[in-house]
Design a protein around this motif. Structure first.
Motif, PDB file in Angstrom:
ATOM      1  N   LEU A   1       0.815  -1.225   0.000  1.00 45.50           N
ATOM      2  CA  LEU A   1       0.000   0.000   0.000  1.00 45.50           C
ATOM      3  C   LEU A   1       0.845   1.270   0.000  1.00 45.50           C
ATOM      4  O   LEU A   1       0.417   2.301  -0.534  1.00 45.50           O
ATOM      5  CB  LEU A   1      -0.909   0.019   1.240  1.00 45.50           C
ATOM      6  CG  LEU A   1      -2.066  -0.978   1.268  1.00 45.50           C
ATOM      7  CD1 LEU A   1      -2.613  -1.122   2.686  1.00 45.50           C
ATOM      8  CD2 LEU A   1      -3.177  -0.524   0.318  1.00 45.50           C
ATOM      9  N   THR A   2       2.035   1.234   0.626  1.00 43.07           N
ATOM     10  CA  THR A   2       2.790   2.479   0.852  1.00 43.07           C
ATOM     11  C   THR A   2       4.019   2.608  -0.042  1.00 43.07           C
ATOM     12  O   THR A   2       4.961   3.311   0.299  1.00 43.07           O
ATOM     13  CB  THR A   2       3.220   2.595   2.343  1.00 43.07           C
ATOM     14  OG1 THR A   2       4.039   1.459   2.695  1.00 43.07           O
ATOM     15  CG2 THR A   2       2.014   2.651   3.260  1.00 43.07           C
ATOM     16  N   GLY A   3       3.996   1.932  -1.185  1.00 38.58           N
ATOM     17  CA  GLY A   3       5.081   2.054  -2.159  1.00 38.58           C
ATOM     18  C   GLY A   3       4.670   2.939  -3.329  1.00 38.58           C
ATOM     19  O   GLY A   3       4.018   3.973  -3.153  1.00 38.58           O
ATOM     20  N   PRO A   4       5.023   2.540  -4.559  1.00 34.56           N
ATOM     21  CA  PRO A   4       4.738   3.360  -5.739  1.00 34.56           C
ATOM     22  C   PRO A   4       3.259   3.707  -5.933  1.00 34.56           C
ATOM     23  O   PRO A   4       2.947   4.713  -6.576  1.00 34.56           O
ATOM     24  CB  PRO A   4       5.257   2.492  -6.898  1.00 34.56           C
ATOM     25  CG  PRO A   4       6.324   1.645  -6.276  1.00 34.56           C
ATOM     26  CD  PRO A   4       5.856   1.360  -4.888  1.00 34.56           C
ATOM     27  N   LYS A   5       2.351   2.893  -5.389  1.00 39.33           N
ATOM     28  CA  LYS A   5       0.910   3.168  -5.552  1.00 39.33           C
ATOM     29  C   LYS A   5       0.525   4.521  -4.957  1.00 39.33           C
ATOM     30  O   LYS A   5      -0.470   5.124  -5.362  1.00 39.33           O
ATOM     31  CB  LYS A   5       0.057   2.080  -4.884  1.00 39.33           C
ATOM     32  CG  LYS A   5       0.240   0.691  -5.475  1.00 39.33           C
ATOM     33  CD  LYS A   5      -0.420   0.570  -6.826  1.00 39.33           C
ATOM     34  CE  LYS A   5      -0.322  -0.869  -7.342  1.00 39.33           C
ATOM     35  NZ  LYS A   5      -0.752  -0.985  -8.737  1.00 39.33           N
TER      36      LYS A   5
END
Length: 796
Positions: free
Chosen positions: A227-231
């Protein structure tokens, strides 16, 4: 010192040969600054043993802190007992020892008598007060003392925070900012003297908020990283993988710093390492450096810590389809409204972490930063966020988000009950064309007026600033735009590719040839420049389609056009300058090689990688290396081009890439006289100035090369012998042998007598013939197809 006088660093010293100190020294050496690296004397053996071990350690780091390995030769080892006199030769002294006030105080007292009169002393501390450190510096040195906070790894991280003390000379700080910006290539944020400064203050709070809400919503660590990466515009390593890379002990130390130095922060109850983090550290599971932390690798599989079982389970980390759909919404206001409205715990988690970051940044803006732009740049440059927190908020609709945050505070859902500052609800955003909001001064602050920033024709901007000029288009086709930037130089044209990843297809080739012809008629010079990558090579999709249609005659004509485009750049009647940043691979590299001059960003990746798809350089690249070998041979005893060809052959056959501009020089892709630029935002400015200087100096293109001496049959045979040994050793496949032999034929001038004299057209014909023959083979076609499908080379 006069604020307008030159500030030149002839030599620098770094005090402390730990991970950061050694890497800062390496980057200074990258920038052609000799460095003395100090540490304590070793208790046994060579007194400089600690520093020498640190320098050796630099050779093993990945990514490499050095731009070429020879840079490490410009770092001298020293110790505090024997070598302090060397400080007298240094214009800049950077202290990077452990974060203990009494150690630093003792060191400053020890070095003070040995410093040059005008030397700048700067501390790379991340957790101690710069003013308190300044108090430990002799009074007559305080005007030239400040904080300089690099981020790890120093070569690659753009952010440097500069921190003034109450005694720092403003003119000195301006000079240091100018030098670090241009010479070291950094983005500067002037931070206030508060714990953790700007980026770590917000970044560590962001991690703490994620940890808090991970537990509150009952999510898995791998789920949160999905959830807390490139998205959401964060790096691929997201949150918990980043923690493993940084080191869980390091993270806990930074959290501890916030806990001990910010007792009155309204979020203070959250400044504590969670029990599970403390347990991992106690068990020696510190992350990547111990091969086990929140994640660990078992064989090729990644496993993740499961709090319920206290064991490790296979990492899955999936985003729920309904939340994935919300994250695909392009309009930020709609996206945030959908996250708030969703009942799914993943969506609620995302809203919660953003809400609390917005709340924290707004509440503390007056304390920690001069203005909102500095906070946003600090998070982009120091933590790899695509947008800073204030930009994200403003893009999502300032008023609507502010009211939602306020409602959550009132309802007790936020991490703190601290009220939003009054200015938040009074404004419609923080970034405007006139400047960015300073909460401390209750005014919009324009950008720095330091002259160094006039060199950045297209500086990085924040959302809400005035859009940058697009210049004046003189001509364009589907592949290329020829334009000028009148405020810089209306008589130097800029050629920019329009294709995806700036791949070179028919439309780009036609465009380059036409743009140069127009420049010869209308302009004084031309610069090839666009946002990175420079060019990823030939358009393989077009090549693949022509192969499937059996259009090999058409492909040969396209290769001939590619060669003509390269030669057009070399023999243009006006200077052609390639301004390179990012990847310049295959045909992109060949264009770079044929420009009259090159201005190259340090972080450029340049190479002839055609072997990876079963081909050889045939955009005149093989010809160019053969021509250069002949020229070099004239200055060597024996007039033999083969030693040079042998080196180039290995580079091409192994598809070697220069992983910095300096390494690209070593491979011969760019020349010794070319410009290497550390700050990529200065690239276009310098390229335009270089083209102007060449034009004003009466530029004349080189004469077409004649009487090029080639190695011929014996050269090919010797290179084949090398290949046979490599094949028998299992280093290359039989088809690698076939491709490399074609490269040998092209570089040696074909099946001719040794020492034959040929012209460029002959060499172009040989490389073109070998290239097209390879295109006709099944295995090259398989390699091209595999590259198009996977983006990776096939070893068949």
């Amino acid at each position: 010192m006069n604020g307008n006088s030159n500030f030149i660093v002839r030599k620098a010293a770094v005090l402390g040969a730990g991970v950061m100190g050694a890497q800062i020294a390496a980057h200074l050496a990258n920038a052609d600054v000799p460095v003395v690296l100090f540490d304590l004397p070793a208790k046994e053996g060579d007194p400089n043993g600690i520093v020498k071990k640190a320098i050796d350690g630099l050779k093993k780091l990945d990514p490499a802190p050095w731009a070429t390995r020879d840079r490490l030769n410009y770092i001298d080892a020293a110790n505090y007992d024997q070598n302090l006199a060397l400080l007298g030769e240094c214009d800049l002294v950077i202290e990077a020892i452990a974060e203990k006030m009494e150690w630093k105080e003792d060191l400053y007292r020890k070095i003070a008598p040995h410093l040059a009169p005008g030397a700048i002393i700067a501390s790379n501390t991340s957790g101690l007060s710069i003013n308190k450190l300044s108090d430990t510096v002799p009074a007559d040195r305080r005007a030239r003392f400040c904080g300089i906070h690099f981020f790890n790894p120093p070569r690659y991280m753009h952010l440097v925070e500069l921190i003034a003390t109450r005694d720092t000379d403003p003119a000195m700080l301006d000079q240091l900012e100018t030098w670090v910006t241009s010479r070291l290539g950094k983005g500067i944020v002037r931070a206030k003297d508060t714990p953790n400064f700007v980026a770590n203050r917000v970044g560590v709070f962001s991690i703490l908020a994620v940890m808090h809400h991970t537990q509150a919503f009952g999510l898995g660590f791998d789920e949160v990283d999905a959830l807390t990466g490139p998205k959401i515009g964060r790096p691929k390593s997201a949150t918990y993988r980043t923690a493993d890379v940084v080191g869980l002990d390091t993270l806990a130390h930074v959290i501890g710093t916030m806990q001990s130095t910010l007792p009155n922060d309204p979020w203070h109850p959250h400044f504590a390492a969670p029990a599970w983090l403390a347990a991992l550290i106690q068990n020696g599971a510190l992350g990547q450096k111990t091969r086990c932390g929140i994640f660990k690798k078992e064989g090729k599989a990644i496993h993740v810590l499961d709090l319920a079982s206290q064991g490790y389970l296979p990492s899955a980390g999936e985003i729920a389809p309904e939340v994935a759909d919300i994250l695909k919404i392009r309009n930020p206001a709609e996206k945030f409204a959908a996250l708030r409205a969703s009942s799914h715990k993943q969506a609620q988690f995302l809203w919660a972490i953003f809400r609390d970051i917005f709340h924290y940044c707004a509440y503390h803006l007056a304390d920690i930063a001069d203005n909102a732009r500095d906070v946003d740049f600090a998070m982009r440059w120091g933590f790899g966020w695509t947008q800073g927190p204030f930009e994200t908020w403003q893009a999502a609709g300032w008023k609507a988000i502010a009211e939602a945050v306020q409602a959550d505070i009132a309802a007790g859902r936020a991490m703190s009950s601290a009220p939003l500052p009054a200015w938040v609800l009074e404004r419609n955003g923080v970034h405007e064309p006139a400047g960015s909001w300073s909460a401390a001064e209750q005014a919009l602050k324009p950008r720095s007026s330091l002259p160094v920033y006039q060199r950045q024709l297209f500086p990085e901007t924040v959302l809400g600033e005035t859009p940058r000029s697009q210049g004046e288009t003189l001509w364009e086709n589907d592949g290329v735009r020829l334009w000028t930037l009148p405020q810089a130089d209306a008589r130097i044209g800029i050629v920019s590719f329009k294709s995806k990843m700036h791949a070179i297809g028919d439309e780009v080739l036609d465009g380059v040839i036409e743009a140069v012809a127009r420049a010869e008629r209308q302009l004084d010079g031309v610069v090839l420049w666009h946002e990175p990558p420079f060019a990823v090579g030939a358009n393989l999709q077009q090549v693949s389609e022509a192969i499937k249609a059996g259009q090999f005659d058409l492909l040969e004509k396209t290769v001939a056009k590619f060669q003509r485009a390269s030669m057009t750049l070399r023999y243009a009647k006006v200077p052609t300058v390639a301004a390179v940043q990012g990847m310049a691979l295959g045909g992109g590299c060949e264009f770079v090689m044929h420009a009259a001059h090159r201005v190259v960003a340090l972080e450029s990746y340049i190479g002839l990688v055609e072997a990876g798809v079963g081909l050889i350089p045939a955009g005149a690249g093989s010809k160019e290396f053969a021509r250069r070998a002949s020229e070099l041979a004239k200055t060597q005893a024996g007039n033999d081009p083969f030693p040079y060809i042998q080196n180039v052959f290995t580079t091409i056959a192994m598809a070697k890439v220069g992983k910095s501009a300096l390494e690209a020089k070593d491979y011969g892709f760019i020349q010794e006289a070319d410009d290497v630029v550390f700050n990529p935002h200065e690239l276009l400015y310098i390229a335009l100035k270089r083209a102007r200087a060449m034009a004003d100096a009466g530029y004349r293109p080189p004469l077409p090369a004649r009487n090029i001496k080639v190695c011929g049959r014996p050269g090919i045979a010797t290179l084949e012998l090398m290949l046979t040994n490599m094949a028998e050793g299992g280093f290359i496949s039989p088809y690698d042998y076939r491709v490399a032999r074609s490269a040998a034929v092209a570089l040696c001038g074909g099946d001719v007598e040794p020492g034959s004299l040929v012209d460029e057209e002959w060499l172009l014909t040989v490389e073109r013939r070998e290239f097209v023959e390879l295109l006709k083979t099944e295995k090259t076609q398989q390699r091209i197809a595999h590259m198009l499908e996977t983006g990776k080379p096939l070893r068949n």
